[in-house]
Write a protein that holds these residues in place. Sequence first.
Motif, PDB file in Angstrom:
ATOM      1  N   LEU A   1      37.055 -56.525  -7.541  1.00 30.69           N
ATOM      2  CA  LEU A   1      36.514 -55.304  -8.136  1.00 30.69           C
ATOM      3  C   LEU A   1      35.632 -54.555  -7.143  1.00 30.69           C
ATOM      4  CD1 LEU A   1      36.115 -53.653 -10.855  1.00 30.69           C
ATOM      5  CD2 LEU A   1      34.001 -54.959 -11.097  1.00 30.69           C
ATOM      6  N   ILE A   2      34.764 -55.284  -6.441  1.00 32.70           N
ATOM      7  CA  ILE A   2      33.864 -54.656  -5.471  1.00 32.70           C
ATOM      8  C   ILE A   2      34.649 -54.153  -4.267  1.00 32.70           C
ATOM      9  CG2 ILE A   2      31.976 -55.137  -3.853  1.00 32.70           C
ATOM     10  CD1 ILE A   2      30.958 -57.158  -6.010  1.00 32.70           C
ATOM     11  N   ASP A   3      35.611 -54.933  -3.824  1.00 32.65           N
ATOM     12  CA  ASP A   3      36.394 -54.561  -2.640  1.00 32.65           C
ATOM     13  C   ASP A   3      37.235 -53.323  -2.878  1.00 32.65           C
ATOM     14  OD1 ASP A   3      37.435 -55.063   0.041  1.00 32.65           O
ATOM     15  OD2 ASP A   3      39.298 -55.586  -0.988  1.00 32.65           O
ATOM     16  N   ARG A   4      37.817 -53.196  -4.077  1.00 32.09           N
ATOM     17  CA  ARG A   4      38.769 -52.104  -4.334  1.00 32.09           C
ATOM     18  C   ARG A   4      38.139 -50.886  -5.014  1.00 32.09           C
ATOM     19  NH1 ARG A   4      44.080 -53.641  -3.943  1.00 32.09           N
ATOM     20  NH2 ARG A   4      44.412 -51.371  -4.030  1.00 32.09           N
ATOM     21  N   ILE A   5      37.096 -51.097  -5.831  1.00 27.36           N
ATOM     22  CA  ILE A   5      36.562 -49.967  -6.608  1.00 27.36           C
ATOM     23  C   ILE A   5      35.057 -49.782  -6.419  1.00 27.36           C
ATOM     24  CG2 ILE A   5      36.310 -48.974  -8.909  1.00 27.36           C
ATOM     25  CD1 ILE A   5      38.759 -50.515  -9.777  1.00 27.36           C
ATOM     26  N   ALA A   6      34.281 -50.822  -6.725  1.00 24.53           N
ATOM     27  CA  ALA A   6      32.821 -50.674  -6.741  1.00 24.53           C
ATOM     28  C   ALA A   6      32.246 -50.397  -5.370  1.00 24.53           C
ATOM     29  CB  ALA A   6      32.180 -51.923  -7.337  1.00 24.53           C
ATOM     30  N   GLY A   7      32.974 -50.738  -4.313  1.00 26.54           N
ATOM     31  CA  GLY A   7      32.464 -50.471  -2.968  1.00 26.54           C
ATOM     32  C   GLY A   7      32.327 -48.996  -2.661  1.00 26.54           C
ATOM     33  N   ILE A   8      33.086 -48.153  -3.380  1.00 25.35           N
ATOM     34  CA  ILE A   8      33.060 -46.713  -3.098  1.00 25.35           C
ATOM     35  C   ILE A   8      32.654 -45.882  -4.312  1.00 25.35           C
ATOM     36  CG2 ILE A   8      34.759 -46.861  -1.253  1.00 25.35           C
ATOM     37  CD1 ILE A   8      36.893 -46.029  -3.246  1.00 25.35           C
ATOM     38  N   LYS A   9      32.449 -46.491  -5.466  1.00 21.99           N
ATOM     39  CA  LYS A   9      32.078 -45.757  -6.677  1.00 21.99           C
ATOM     40  C   LYS A   9      30.749 -46.264  -7.226  1.00 21.99           C
ATOM     41  CE  LYS A   9      36.681 -44.480  -8.389  1.00 21.99           C
ATOM     42  NZ  LYS A   9      36.414 -43.031  -8.523  1.00 21.99           N
ATOM     43  N   GLU A  10      29.988 -45.362  -7.800  1.00 22.82           N
ATOM     44  CA  GLU A  10      28.714 -45.720  -8.411  1.00 22.82           C
ATOM     45  C   GLU A  10      28.890 -46.218  -9.843  1.00 22.82           C
ATOM     46  OE1 GLU A  10      25.742 -45.713  -6.795  1.00 22.82           O
ATOM     47  OE2 GLU A  10      26.972 -45.265  -5.035  1.00 22.82           O
ATOM     48  N   SER A  11      29.983 -45.799 -10.487  1.00 19.11           N
ATOM     49  CA  SER A  11      30.263 -46.230 -11.861  1.00 19.11           C
ATOM     50  C   SER A  11      31.757 -46.128 -12.106  1.00 19.11           C
ATOM     51  CB  SER A  11      29.488 -45.372 -12.877  1.00 19.11           C
ATOM     52  OG  SER A  11      29.916 -44.023 -12.811  1.00 19.11           O
ATOM     53  N   TYR A  12      32.200 -46.751 -13.200  1.00 13.39           N
ATOM     54  CA  TYR A  12      33.626 -46.766 -13.533  1.00 13.39           C
ATOM     55  C   TYR A  12      33.750 -46.808 -15.045  1.00 13.39           C
ATOM     56  CZ  TYR A  12      38.524 -47.624 -12.237  1.00 13.39           C
ATOM     57  OH  TYR A  12      39.880 -47.503 -12.015  1.00 13.39           O
ATOM     58  N   LEU A  13      34.614 -45.929 -15.601  1.00  9.08           N
ATOM     59  CA  LEU A  13      34.729 -45.780 -17.047  1.00  9.08           C
ATOM     60  C   LEU A  13      36.068 -46.291 -17.572  1.00  9.08           C
ATOM     61  CD1 LEU A  13      33.302 -42.142 -17.408  1.00  9.08           C
ATOM     62  CD2 LEU A  13      32.070 -44.296 -17.706  1.00  9.08           C
ATOM     63  N   ILE A  14      36.121 -46.528 -18.894  1.00 12.06           N
ATOM     64  CA  ILE A  14      37.378 -46.892 -19.545  1.00 12.06           C
ATOM     65  C   ILE A  14      38.427 -45.818 -19.293  1.00 12.06           C
ATOM     66  CG2 ILE A  14      38.489 -47.148 -21.802  1.00 12.06           C
ATOM     67  CD1 ILE A  14      36.042 -48.566 -22.796  1.00 12.06           C
ATOM     68  N   GLU A  15      38.014 -44.559 -19.319  1.00  9.73           N
ATOM     69  CA  GLU A  15      38.951 -43.453 -19.131  1.00  9.73           C
ATOM     70  C   GLU A  15      39.657 -43.544 -17.782  1.00  9.73           C
ATOM     71  OE1 GLU A  15      41.118 -40.208 -20.333  1.00  9.73           O
ATOM     72  OE2 GLU A  15      39.726 -41.458 -21.488  1.00  9.73           O
ATOM     73  N   ASP A  16      38.958 -44.054 -16.760  1.00 12.04           N
ATOM     74  CA  ASP A  16      39.576 -44.216 -15.437  1.00 12.04           C
ATOM     75  C   ASP A  16      40.721 -45.229 -15.492  1.00 12.04           C
ATOM     76  OD1 ASP A  16      37.761 -42.438 -14.145  1.00 12.04           O
ATOM     77  OD2 ASP A  16      36.253 -44.026 -14.155  1.00 12.04           O
ATOM     78  N   VAL A  17      40.519 -46.308 -16.242  1.00 16.28           N
ATOM     79  CA  VAL A  17      41.573 -47.321 -16.393  1.00 16.28           C
ATOM     80  C   VAL A  17      42.708 -46.763 -17.238  1.00 16.28           C
ATOM     81  CG1 VAL A  17      42.103 -49.619 -17.294  1.00 16.28           C
ATOM     82  CG2 VAL A  17      39.920 -49.196 -16.150  1.00 16.28           C
ATOM     83  N   LYS A  18      42.360 -46.042 -18.296  1.00 18.71           N
ATOM     84  CA  LYS A  18      43.381 -45.476 -19.182  1.00 18.71           C
ATOM     85  C   LYS A  18      44.304 -44.527 -18.424  1.00 18.71           C
ATOM     86  CE  LYS A  18      43.937 -42.998 -23.569  1.00 18.71           C
ATOM     87  NZ  LYS A  18      43.233 -42.387 -24.717  1.00 18.71           N
ATOM     88  N   ILE A  19      43.729 -43.684 -17.560  1.00 16.92           N
ATOM     89  CA  ILE A  19      44.546 -42.760 -16.772  1.00 16.92           C
ATOM     90  C   ILE A  19      45.512 -43.527 -15.887  1.00 16.92           C
ATOM     91  CG2 ILE A  19      44.444 -41.067 -14.897  1.00 16.92           C
ATOM     92  CD1 ILE A  19      41.822 -40.056 -16.126  1.00 16.92           C
ATOM     93  N   ARG A  20      45.021 -44.592 -15.294  1.00 15.85           N
ATOM     94  CA  ARG A  20      45.883 -45.401 -14.428  1.00 15.85           C
ATOM     95  C   ARG A  20      47.002 -46.074 -15.215  1.00 15.85           C
ATOM     96  NH1 ARG A  20      43.813 -50.086 -10.208  1.00 15.85           N
ATOM     97  NH2 ARG A  20      45.892 -50.716  -9.494  1.00 15.85           N
ATOM     98  N   ILE A  21      46.672 -46.580 -16.406  1.00 18.19           N
ATOM     99  CA  ILE A  21      47.672 -47.270 -17.225  1.00 18.19           C
ATOM    100  C   ILE A  21      48.738 -46.290 -17.724  1.00 18.19           C
ATOM    101  CG2 ILE A  21      48.045 -48.455 -19.426  1.00 18.19           C
ATOM    102  CD1 ILE A  21      46.849 -50.248 -17.302  1.00 18.19           C
ATOM    103  N   THR A  22      48.302 -45.149 -18.265  1.00 19.73           N
ATOM    104  CA  THR A  22      49.264 -44.204 -18.843  1.00 19.73           C
ATOM    105  C   THR A  22      50.153 -43.557 -17.782  1.00 19.73           C
ATOM    106  OG1 THR A  22      47.537 -42.489 -18.808  1.00 19.73           O
ATOM    107  CG2 THR A  22      47.866 -43.693 -20.869  1.00 19.73           C
ATOM    108  N   SER A  23      49.720 -43.579 -16.528  1.00 19.15           N
ATOM    109  CA  SER A  23      50.544 -42.991 -15.472  1.00 19.15           C
ATOM    110  C   SER A  23      51.829 -43.783 -15.222  1.00 19.15           C
ATOM    111  CB  SER A  23      49.733 -42.886 -14.169  1.00 19.15           C
ATOM    112  OG  SER A  23      49.436 -44.174 -13.650  1.00 19.15           O
ATOM    113  N   VAL A  24      51.820 -45.069 -15.581  1.00 19.69           N
ATOM    114  CA  VAL A  24      53.018 -45.904 -15.376  1.00 19.69           C
ATOM    115  C   VAL A  24      53.642 -46.347 -16.693  1.00 19.69           C
ATOM    116  CG1 VAL A  24      52.181 -46.742 -13.147  1.00 19.69           C
ATOM    117  CG2 VAL A  24      51.627 -48.029 -15.221  1.00 19.69           C
TER     118      VAL A  24
END
Length: 332
Positions: A138-161
């Motif tokens: 999680l830190i290597d792929r997302i938290a290292g460059i983002k200050e926060s992460y929301l459910i909506e971010d995951v939802k967008i990724r899921i619905t795209s596929v």
Amino acid sequence: MGFFRNQLSNVVEWEEFRDDMIFWKWSNREIKKGSKLIIRSGQDAIFLNNGKIEGIFQEDGEYNIESEIIPFLSTLKGFKFGFNSGMRVEVLFVNTKEFIVKWGTQNPILIPTPQLPGGMPIRANGTFNFKVSDYVTLIDRIAGIKESYLIEDVKIRITSVLDQLLMKWITREGKDIFNLQANAFDISKGIREDLDMEILSSGMTIIGFQIMSFNYPQEIQDMITKTASHGMIGDLQKYQQVSITDAMASGKLQGSGTASDMAGMMMGMNLANEMMKNMNQGQSSQSGAGGGQAQSANSSSAQGGTKPNFCPNCGAKNEGANFCPNCGQKLG
């Protein structure tokens, strides 16, 4: 030591907590002598230094950072607070709960089918469940460059596929295109496994994936409903009679005489014809049986030389005469 007595202590806590937030980073500030760490229920606190994990704290409560936290940090345990500056680290707060997200197809999915050359346009909706499973990833792929992460971010990724996965698992093994709900469990299971592989690379895992319903175009849905009704009734004529009766009873079949009266006449004629047909069939069977009995009686009467009790021409009663006293018909 009087210098520290006059300093304000920092409180390290998740200041912007939201139920839909997966993680939040406390950063760009100094942890000073006397600072406190507050971990609430459902949270983990991860101390980071130069993007690497120094320590993970999972028990909720309030901690003195100098005495209860620093001694357990991997590379900072020998750190001593100086008189001129504190210690700069990042603290990543992670929401440990299981998230439940509603989903729905953004556009109809065209499922190939021989009945429709352009494909069957189908929509679907349901829910999926996920949670954080791997802090390092999680830190290597997302938290290292983002200050926060929301459910909506995951939802967008899921619905795209999701559209591609729905098409894959609906068409796999020749699923019945007109009865997808019966195969919803198998379709959901396959999609969950594929989605899990999709987000494992981000340190999260899909715990569950559910399809609540499949939605067909209105014309197709009407056809499916009508076909099911025909099958339940079993007879087209009866189906028409029931349809007209329901329409008249519900008030959908209305009008000042012409339309509704004609429909009523047609229904009445159909019902009358059915009744007459049934009566004729019953009379035919009875007359067949009665005719056989009369023929047998007349035959035995003729053989015995006796006169009939009633005239076969007019039905008048006979007292044994050779001719009918009413119409003169010969009786013997």
